[in-house]
Motif scaffolding. Structure first.
Motif, PDB file in Angstrom:
ATOM      1  N   LYS A  92     119.087  45.540  35.093  1.00 60.03           N
ATOM      2  CA  LYS A  92     117.976  45.528  34.041  1.00 60.03           C
ATOM      3  C   LYS A  92     116.874  45.732  34.745  1.00 60.03           C
ATOM      4  O   LYS A  92     115.729  46.211  33.979  1.00 60.03           O
ATOM      5  N   VAL A  93     116.687  46.026  36.164  1.00 61.10           N
ATOM      6  CA  VAL A  93     115.380  46.339  36.701  1.00 61.10           C
ATOM      7  C   VAL A  93     115.634  47.840  36.855  1.00 61.10           C
ATOM      8  O   VAL A  93     116.548  48.409  37.673  1.00 61.10           O
ATOM      9  N   PRO A  94     114.883  48.708  36.255  1.00 65.63           N
ATOM     10  CA  PRO A  94     114.911  50.131  36.083  1.00 65.63           C
ATOM     11  C   PRO A  94     114.764  50.778  37.764  1.00 65.63           C
ATOM     12  O   PRO A  94     113.819  50.275  38.409  1.00 65.63           O
ATOM     13  N   ILE A  95     115.258  51.946  37.808  1.00 65.16           N
ATOM     14  CA  ILE A  95     115.021  52.631  39.080  1.00 65.16           C
ATOM     15  C   ILE A  95     113.823  53.724  38.459  1.00 65.16           C
ATOM     16  O   ILE A  95     113.950  54.616  37.785  1.00 65.16           O
ATOM     17  N   ALA A 136     111.370  41.136  39.527  1.00 60.42           N
ATOM     18  CA  ALA A 136     111.531  42.563  38.959  1.00 60.42           C
ATOM     19  C   ALA A 136     110.518  43.401  39.713  1.00 60.42           C
ATOM     20  O   ALA A 136     110.790  44.336  40.241  1.00 60.42           O
ATOM     21  N   SER A 137     109.333  42.948  39.409  1.00 59.11           N
ATOM     22  CA  SER A 137     108.195  43.955  39.968  1.00 59.11           C
ATOM     23  C   SER A 137     108.128  44.091  41.530  1.00 59.11           C
ATOM     24  O   SER A 137     107.846  44.986  42.048  1.00 59.11           O
ATOM     25  N   GLU A 150     124.883  52.576  32.110  1.00 55.35           N
ATOM     26  CA  GLU A 150     123.481  52.332  32.029  1.00 55.35           C
ATOM     27  C   GLU A 150     122.845  51.741  33.220  1.00 55.35           C
ATOM     28  O   GLU A 150     121.725  52.329  33.574  1.00 55.35           O
ATOM     29  N   ALA A 151     123.626  51.033  34.439  1.00 54.97           N
ATOM     30  CA  ALA A 151     123.124  50.680  35.483  1.00 54.97           C
ATOM     31  C   ALA A 151     123.178  52.028  36.285  1.00 54.97           C
ATOM     32  O   ALA A 151     122.250  51.929  37.129  1.00 54.97           O
TER      33      ALA A 151
END
Ligand code: SF4
Length: 234
Positions: free
Chosen positions: A35-38, A2-3, A141-142
């Protein structure tokens, strides 16, 4: 992972990036996991976002799109209008609110002398839900990160929410539109107002006092008045 994805996004759209697809654009860097935010600040221009959304598969809506629909109007407009999602005309053209509902919206705006220069129009989800069904919570949400980036970039004074998904996504309002339309809600230094979706007005043609069209006329006059007051105050 994710990071790493997030770092890649920042590198992809660094402040020196050009508005058109940057050299070396790699769609594999788009975080497909919703689930990985923008992160806020990912985009410097709507064009960057358009390129990104056309290669996005953070939700299943990406699989059937012809064009991701980002927005139309002035990217520095004082008013933003947020709808639900693209329909067939929008999917084909890549522009929001271009069918009959869009033409009615433009007429409503013109009735109080608001033009494309005064508004930026976009949707909660950027890809067309099949068969014009409602967008699902996971899809909203996505896609929400893109909408929040649009609000950051346009920085509007007023945001008009057309229909329940725009209200729910940006204000968490679950009440019916008929109960809350026309009411100002102040949030994070901006004024929001839920209004009827123009498609609803097309199905309700009466202009009698108290009808949806009549109420919309009251609401858009109130928006015009508020904008004039804000511009007067600087
Ligand atoms: S609707 Fe939004 S999150 Fe889903 S694929 Fe399209 S751009 Fe990506």
């Amino acid at each position: 992972m994710a990071s790493q994805d997030q770092i890649s996004l920042f590198e992809l759209f660094s402040p020196s990036s050009e508005p058109s697809p940057p050299e070396g654009f790699n769609p594999d860097l788009i975080p497909t996991d919703a689930k990985v935010p923008i992160p806020a600040g990912t985009y410097q221009t709507m064009e960057q976002m358009r390129v990104h959304c056309n290669q996005c598969f953070r939700c299943a809506l990406g699989e059937n799109r012809t064009n991701a629909v980002i927005g139309r109007g002035n990217v520095k407009a004082p008013i933003m209008i947020v709808g639900e999602g693209p329909g067939q005309n929008e999917d084909e053209t890549g522009l929001p609110f271009v069918g009959k509902a869009g033409q009615l919206l433009d007429k409503i705006l013109a009735s109080v002398k608001l033009t494309e220069n005064d508004v930026y129009i976009c949707n909660v989800v950027k890809c067309r839900p099949p068969g014009n069904r409602d967008p699902q919570p996971a899809e909203i949400e996505a896609c929400k990160g893109y909408l929040l980036e649009q609000i950051r970039l346009v920085n509007p004074k007023i945001i008009l929410l057309t229909g329940k998904y725009a209200m729910l996504t940006l204000l968490g309002i679950k009440q019916g539109i008929t109960k809350v339309r026309g009411q100002w809600v102040e949030r994070d230094g901006r004024l929001y107002m839920p209004i009827f979706h123009p498609a609803y007005l097309l199905r309700n043609q009466s202009r009698e006092k108290g009808s949806p069209k009549w109420l919309m006329w009251q609401d858009i006059q109130e928006v015009r008045k508020k904008l004039d007051e804000m511009e007067w105050d600087g």
